[in-house]
Design a protein around this motif. Structure first.
Motif, mmCIF file in Angstrom:
data_model
loop_
_atom_site.group_PDB
_atom_site.id
_atom_site.type_symbol
_atom_site.label_atom_id
_atom_site.label_comp_id
_atom_site.label_asym_id
_atom_site.label_seq_id
_atom_site.Cartn_x
_atom_site.Cartn_y
_atom_site.Cartn_z
ATOM 1 N N LEU A 1 23.748 6.341 0.399
ATOM 2 C CA LEU A 1 22.431 6.885 0.741
ATOM 3 C C LEU A 1 21.572 7.078 -0.513
ATOM 4 O O LEU A 1 20.388 6.717 -0.524
ATOM 5 C CB LEU A 1 22.588 8.217 1.481
ATOM 6 N N THR A 2 22.168 7.649 -1.564
ATOM 7 C CA THR A 2 21.409 7.867 -2.795
ATOM 8 C C THR A 2 20.944 6.539 -3.380
ATOM 9 O O THR A 2 19.786 6.402 -3.809
ATOM 10 C CB THR A 2 22.264 8.632 -3.817
ATOM 11 N N GLY A 3 21.838 5.565 -3.375
ATOM 12 C CA GLY A 3 21.456 4.250 -3.889
ATOM 13 C C GLY A 3 20.346 3.612 -3.087
ATOM 14 O O GLY A 3 19.374 3.082 -3.656
ATOM 15 N N TRP A 4 20.461 3.660 -1.774
ATOM 16 C CA TRP A 4 19.444 3.043 -0.923
ATOM 17 C C TRP A 4 18.089 3.732 -1.066
ATOM 18 O O TRP A 4 17.046 3.073 -1.056
ATOM 19 C CB TRP A 4 19.897 3.074 0.538
ATOM 20 N N VAL A 5 18.097 5.061 -1.215
ATOM 21 C CA VAL A 5 16.832 5.786 -1.404
ATOM 22 C C VAL A 5 16.194 5.386 -2.725
ATOM 23 O O VAL A 5 14.991 5.086 -2.794
ATOM 24 C CB VAL A 5 17.062 7.313 -1.335
ATOM 25 N N LYS A 6 16.985 5.366 -3.790
ATOM 26 C CA LYS A 6 16.431 5.046 -5.110
ATOM 27 C C LYS A 6 15.971 3.601 -5.200
ATOM 28 O O LYS A 6 15.039 3.279 -5.940
ATOM 29 C CB LYS A 6 17.470 5.356 -6.192
ATOM 30 N N GLU A 7 16.625 2.716 -4.424
ATOM 31 C CA GLU A 7 16.223 1.306 -4.396
ATOM 32 C C GLU A 7 15.029 1.061 -3.478
ATOM 33 O O GLU A 7 14.503 -0.058 -3.439
ATOM 34 C CB GLU A 7 17.396 0.443 -3.916
ATOM 35 N N GLY A 8 14.631 2.078 -2.709
ATOM 36 C CA GLY A 8 13.536 1.914 -1.769
ATOM 37 C C GLY A 8 13.939 1.239 -0.474
ATOM 38 O O GLY A 8 13.081 0.880 0.338
ATOM 39 N N ARG A 9 15.240 1.075 -0.233
ATOM 40 C CA ARG A 9 15.691 0.419 0.998
ATOM 41 C C ARG A 9 15.702 1.395 2.169
ATOM 42 O O ARG A 9 15.685 0.967 3.326
ATOM 43 C CB ARG A 9 17.080 -0.179 0.790
ATOM 44 N N ILE A 10 15.757 2.672 1.888
ATOM 45 C CA ILE A 10 15.589 3.703 2.916
ATOM 46 C C ILE A 10 14.407 4.563 2.531
ATOM 47 O O ILE A 10 14.338 5.114 1.425
ATOM 48 C CB ILE A 10 16.856 4.570 3.072
ATOM 49 N N GLN A 11 13.458 4.634 3.445
ATOM 50 C CA GLN A 11 12.328 5.541 3.295
ATOM 51 C C GLN A 11 12.582 6.752 4.191
ATOM 52 O O GLN A 11 13.397 6.708 5.104
ATOM 53 C CB GLN A 11 11.034 4.853 3.703
ATOM 54 N N PHE A 12 11.862 7.819 3.915
ATOM 55 C CA PHE A 12 12.095 9.029 4.700
ATOM 56 C C PHE A 12 10.789 9.789 4.841
ATOM 57 O O PHE A 12 9.967 9.808 3.930
ATOM 58 C CB PHE A 12 13.142 9.908 4.023
ATOM 59 N N THR A 13 10.611 10.383 6.000
ATOM 60 C CA THR A 13 9.422 11.195 6.220
ATOM 61 C C THR A 13 9.847 12.586 6.661
ATOM 62 O O THR A 13 10.932 12.775 7.219
ATOM 63 C CB THR A 13 8.494 10.554 7.275
ATOM 64 N N GLU A 14 9.003 13.536 6.378
ATOM 65 C CA GLU A 14 9.302 14.925 6.714
ATOM 66 C C GLU A 14 8.055 15.601 7.268
ATOM 67 O O GLU A 14 6.925 15.221 6.932
ATOM 68 C CB GLU A 14 9.771 15.685 5.464
ATOM 69 N N THR A 15 8.281 16.568 8.119
ATOM 70 C CA THR A 15 7.216 17.457 8.574
ATOM 71 C C THR A 15 7.482 18.796 7.922
ATOM 72 O O THR A 15 8.451 19.490 8.266
ATOM 73 C CB THR A 15 7.225 17.586 10.108
ATOM 74 N N ILE A 16 6.665 19.151 6.920
ATOM 75 C CA ILE A 16 6.892 20.375 6.150
ATOM 76 C C ILE A 16 5.840 21.412 6.547
ATOM 77 O O ILE A 16 4.638 21.177 6.408
ATOM 78 C CB ILE A 16 6.850 20.097 4.638
ATOM 79 N N VAL A 17 6.314 22.517 7.069
ATOM 80 C CA VAL A 17 5.460 23.608 7.536
ATOM 81 C C VAL A 17 5.467 24.706 6.482
ATOM 82 O O VAL A 17 6.534 25.112 6.006
ATOM 83 C CB VAL A 17 5.967 24.161 8.884
#
Length: 334
Positions: A290-306
């Motif tokens: 997961l860390t590798g894929w995030v840093k490589e840009g292969r996994i993007q992520f979105t959040e709803t921050i309240v």
């Protein structure tokens, strides 16, 4: 230390919870003893599983107690320490009460490396939701290149990661979500198709069109009518990681649905429920990928921050009406 606020369970809900089931209290924290730290809450996770803990039914985790704080995943900053393991200013993660500050044993916390990674990712793609997505899909779903993977609750914290891991494995991925905006998000994140179940007149027909070769893996976050429809398209030797049933969490009676056993039997389908904490032996591998894929840009992520500690109940209740895209998080001032 006075002036610390905490949010407690005021009463047990029957059906859909509302704000009356929570109460804000002010408490005084004890002085630190050896190997304890005082932590100021920064990011608070709200998750669908918490609804189950508001009831007193037997489950895989103990229920919340009436009059006691809700607790869950919290990222905080150490503001006072009597531990050699943690120093003031360290960013930490733990299962902590919904409180503006808490005194806890240092051994109950994990120090986070936030160089190059936003701290709140450890509540999402690099936290419990990401680990859930990885072990559920890879260990139970066992996706193979060329197969079709369907994800319900696809725009949520787990579903978004599941779909992207499936794409990395070479699969065709179809996501089901509850608005056109969420469907666009799925397409932006590489899903091949997205279905808005709220506006689709015939979900069975839409699934058949989106999955012309059937469904090999169904990652089920939702249950209910959506899952009934997906399972009609499941292929022989299909796999169903059973992760969540958010459509049913607030039901105050046992709903009647299709009897699935004949279908599972005839098509030799594996359906397996799982709890991520049962897979701790898999976490190192999962975090590495997961860390590798995030840093490589292969996994993007979105959040709803309240913003605002006091918004925790509102943010939690918003999960059940689809107010979130990706991970729902509450941010307090630190």
């Amino acid at each position: 230390m006075s002036g610390v606020q905490q949010i407690v369970l005021a009463s047990r809900p029957h059906g859909t919870p509302d704000a009356s089931h929570f109460r804000v209290e002010e408490v005084t924290l004890p002085a630190l003893v050896e190997d304890e730290v005082r932590v100021k809450g920064w990011y608070y996770s709200v998750d669908p599983y918490m609804r189950g803990r508001m009831s007193d039914a037997k489950s895989y985790v103990p229920p919340y107690q009436i009059g006691a704080p809700i607790n869950g995943g919290v990222i905080g900053k150490v503001i006072e320490s009597r531990s050699e393991a943690l120093q003031a200013g360290d960013v930490v993660l733990g299962t902590l009460p919904w409180a503006t500050e808490a005194v806890v044993p240092a051994k109950a916390l994990r120090k986070l490396d936030v160089e190059g990674v936003p701290a709140h990712y450890y509540l999402g793609v690099l936290g419990m939701p990401g680990l859930t997505a990885y072990v559920g899909l890879m260990d139970i779903g066992q996706p193979k290149a060329g197969e079709t993977v369907v994800v319900s609750g696809a725009s949520g914290a787990v579903g978004l990661v599941v779909g992207q891991i499936a794409k990395i494995q070479g699969c065709r991925v179809v996501g089901i979500a509850g608005s056109d905006e969420k469907v666009r998000l799925l397409k932006d994140y590489g899903f091949d198709e997205g279905i808005n179940y709220k506006t689709t007149p015939d979900l069975n027909a839409a699934l058949k069109a989106a999955c012309p070769e059937g469904v090999d893996v169904y990652f089920d976050n939702v249950g209910g009518d959506i899952s009934d429809a997906v399972l009609q398209q499941i292929n022989t030797f299909g796999r169903v990681p059973l992760c969540g049933q958010i459509a049913l969490y607030n039901a105050d009676a046992v709903p009647m649905g299709p009897r699935l056993q004949p279908l599972l039997l005839k098509r030799s389908v594996l359906m397996q429920g799982f709890i991520v904490s049962n897979y701790q032996h898999r976490f190192p591998e999962a975090m590495q990928h997961l860390t590798g894929w995030v840093k490589e840009g292969r996994i993007q992520f979105t959040e709803t921050i309240v913003a605002g500690f006091e918004q925790l109940p509102t943010a939690f209740l918003g999960l059940f009406s689809g107010k979130n895209q990706g991970k729902m998080i509450v941010e307090a001032n630190v």
